[in-house]
Design a protein around this motif. Sequence first.
Motif, PDB file in Angstrom:
ATOM      1  N   THR A 185      23.726   8.271  19.479  1.00 48.10           N
ATOM      2  CA  THR A 185      23.496   7.579  18.317  1.00 48.10           C
ATOM      3  C   THR A 185      22.130   8.020  17.630  1.00 48.10           C
TER       4      THR A 185
ATOM      5  N   GLU B 237      30.689   7.292  18.425  1.00 48.71           N
ATOM      6  CA  GLU B 237      31.761   7.091  19.426  1.00 48.71           C
ATOM      7  C   GLU B 237      31.932   8.160  20.348  1.00 48.71           C
TER       8      GLU B 237
ATOM      9  N   LYS C 215      19.350   6.316  13.500  1.00 47.24           N
ATOM     10  CA  LYS C 215      20.488   6.045  14.084  1.00 47.24           C
ATOM     11  C   LYS C 215      21.811   6.149  13.217  1.00 47.24           C
TER      12      LYS C 215
ATOM     13  N   LYS D  16      26.177   5.098  13.854  1.00 41.83           N
ATOM     14  CA  LYS D  16      27.173   4.605  14.827  1.00 41.83           C
ATOM     15  C   LYS D  16      27.940   5.611  15.230  1.00 41.83           C
TER      16      LYS D  16
END
Length: 809
Positions: free
Chosen positions: A116, A273, A269, A271
């Motif tokens: 992240t 996955e 940062k 988001k």
Amino acid sequence: MTSPAEDAAPAWPAGSGPLFLGVRHHGPGSARAVRAALDAASPLAVLIEGPPEGDALVSLAGDPQMRPPVALLAHAVDDPGRAAFWPLADFSPEWVAIRWALAHDVPVRFIDLPATHSLAFTEGDGEGDGRPDGETDPDDGGAGTDLDPEARVQALRIDPLAVLAEAAGYDDAERWWEDVVEHRAAADDPFAPFAAVGEAMGALREEYGDGGHRRDLVREAYMRLQLRSARKEFGDDRVAVVCGAWHVPALGARTTATADRALLKGLPKVKSEMTWVPWTHHRLARHSGYGAGIDSPGWYGHLFGAPDRPVERWMTKVAGLLREEDQPISSAHVIEAVRLAETLATMRGRPLAGLTETTDAIRAVMCDGSDVPLGLIRDRLIVGDVLGEVPDSAPAVPLQRDLTRLQRSLRLKPEALERELELDLRKETDAGRGRMLHRLRLLGIGWGEASAGRGSTGTFRETWRLRWEPELYVRVAEAGVWGTTVHSAATAKAESRAVSATALSDVTALAEQCLLAELTDALPVVMSALADRAALDADVGHLAQALPALARSLRYGDVRSTDTAALGEVASGLAERICVGLPPACAALDADGAAEMRGHLDGVHAAIGLLPDAPDRPAGDLAGRWGAVLRKLAARDTVPGVIRGRSARLLLDDGRLPEDEAARLMGLALSPGAPPADAAAWIEGFVGGASGGGMLLVHDERLLALVDTWLTGVPAGSFTDVLPLLRRTFSAYEPGVRRTLGELVRRGPAGGGPRPDRPEAGIPGFGTGIDESRADAVLPVLRLLLGGPPPVGHDNDNDNDNDHAGVAR
């Protein structure tokens, strides 16, 4: 069962603190040493350099379906193109540590900077780490990001292995590492190699500094914080840390948690996955982009997997590969190659024959000194074409899951090795494969590339060249914003492109793609955009460029049973506008413009031949209008010669221009009053390119005589100007055609050759007319071949007799 040496191996002494295992990423020697050290130390926890988001996925490494090489893939949720890979092979020390921990039920954690944060680094954050994008040096790295390579090369870090190799008297860091680590026999003390490497790295960092790269400093601060937490949880001397050797001194340094947290304050940062994805040896061998920066993953995998006699086993693999390629390799070749490799290693002072020695021996003994077979050996064995596998339970975006389902239902497995796939669209499975590949291409997922097939050129056949690359998983993640299935995503993207496209050719190409991919839901939007662009575009060149794609779309729609009525109306309207605007657009063009327009002329001619006739016009009306346009172009002096010649040739091929008229037009174009350059351009348009112009000259002696007479009369001052054009025209002919033309010209009028004033004269080997009785004898055979009815008044026996007579004649 363990060996006596392993039974006597010392344990990790109590009170020594964490066990630092500094490794070279993707090094088989390091992997073996890590396994031996873990077996001896039996730590309560294993910490590995890698993104902590992978902790939730690490258990999948023990799944039977998981087969390396694989990689952890992290991507930004809002920008899937911003991604990073952490590749792992079966000979990677990190992979060995993960598997050891899972087998011994020991907690395993990743302690590097979270993805992240690492995905959020930009040029302004001081991301540069001294290497191009994704490249890993021998002691560090392993992740590739999408950051600009120029932004990352801010200052050069030393190559620690190169420094150590130079100190040891080696000029090749790779060879030094192989000698001291990869080829090293098992040590009595499994911890000694890591202590020596850590000491060497500490001396290098004292001499050259820590590099001062912000990301490295931040990464090491984060790893120290994670190490402190693990030491409190499991004990100081019960934690093993597997990391790049360069980081060992920094992780063991005495710093405060407050200072480390200060370095981490304010980090950007995004988001993100993460999931596991298959990787390939070819990607491991790449030094930039998403590669891991090792030259010979196949060789390293062999060294790691060979329990004994690695050179002998390697030579056997090479011999097997060459035998598969029909090379006469015997057991004697293998024996002699092994002996030569071992002799070379002894002469060069190496403990074991390495890749250099084995390659030299293979070249001399098995390849007869040629480097050509070595290319195959390098591709198949030294690098390898292995594609890893991940279990079905691994997280994936919905689009990836749908693609996986399609691949299985259509029995089309992704492979790292490029292969050719022939599809027969009349078969349901092949038709489904074609639809899927076309939809993926529309989404920018380039798994397959359409190519010209070796077989039929009918519209029911397609040929694809397939090769799956790991970065296609990133493309799939990017395309996931368009939909959750391949069909819905391709439809949504096609509609979006239709609305945003500004060029008519772009919309026509999109319409063709939609028909090939059978995106019927997107066609209304695409057709509406196509009609709007076509109505507003007045450039004849743009219209001519767009029409062939529409004609192909109509043709493909027929084989796929797609309703193309609206498309046919647009195409017919474009054709009519081209017929009106083409003659004035062809006037007063320069050489480049004329060449471009000639290409448009060919495309429009072929397209009109495919277009259906409109129901409100008599049959053949559009083709007749196009024929009238070609006649205008062929007869106008203001039209460039290449276009006039091409128009005449197209009319002649369609049977709309008698041979006598074609000869008259050529005679006018090649008359003494015509400029030589314009005459040469006319010749290029009439008989140039891959249109069979050479055979036309072979069989029409009048045209050949006109060209010959004109060419011999070109003034010397103009000859050098027209020669390049003529050479380009005639060099495109097949060698046999050029040879026949040369023989005909050599004979000339004296040998009975044709002359403009005596067109009926023939030459030996060529008839002066058509023998109709011999031609009629072939008709029964043609009827049988074409499936037509027999002629009235003929029985089958007579037909058979005629067939035999026709064949005999």
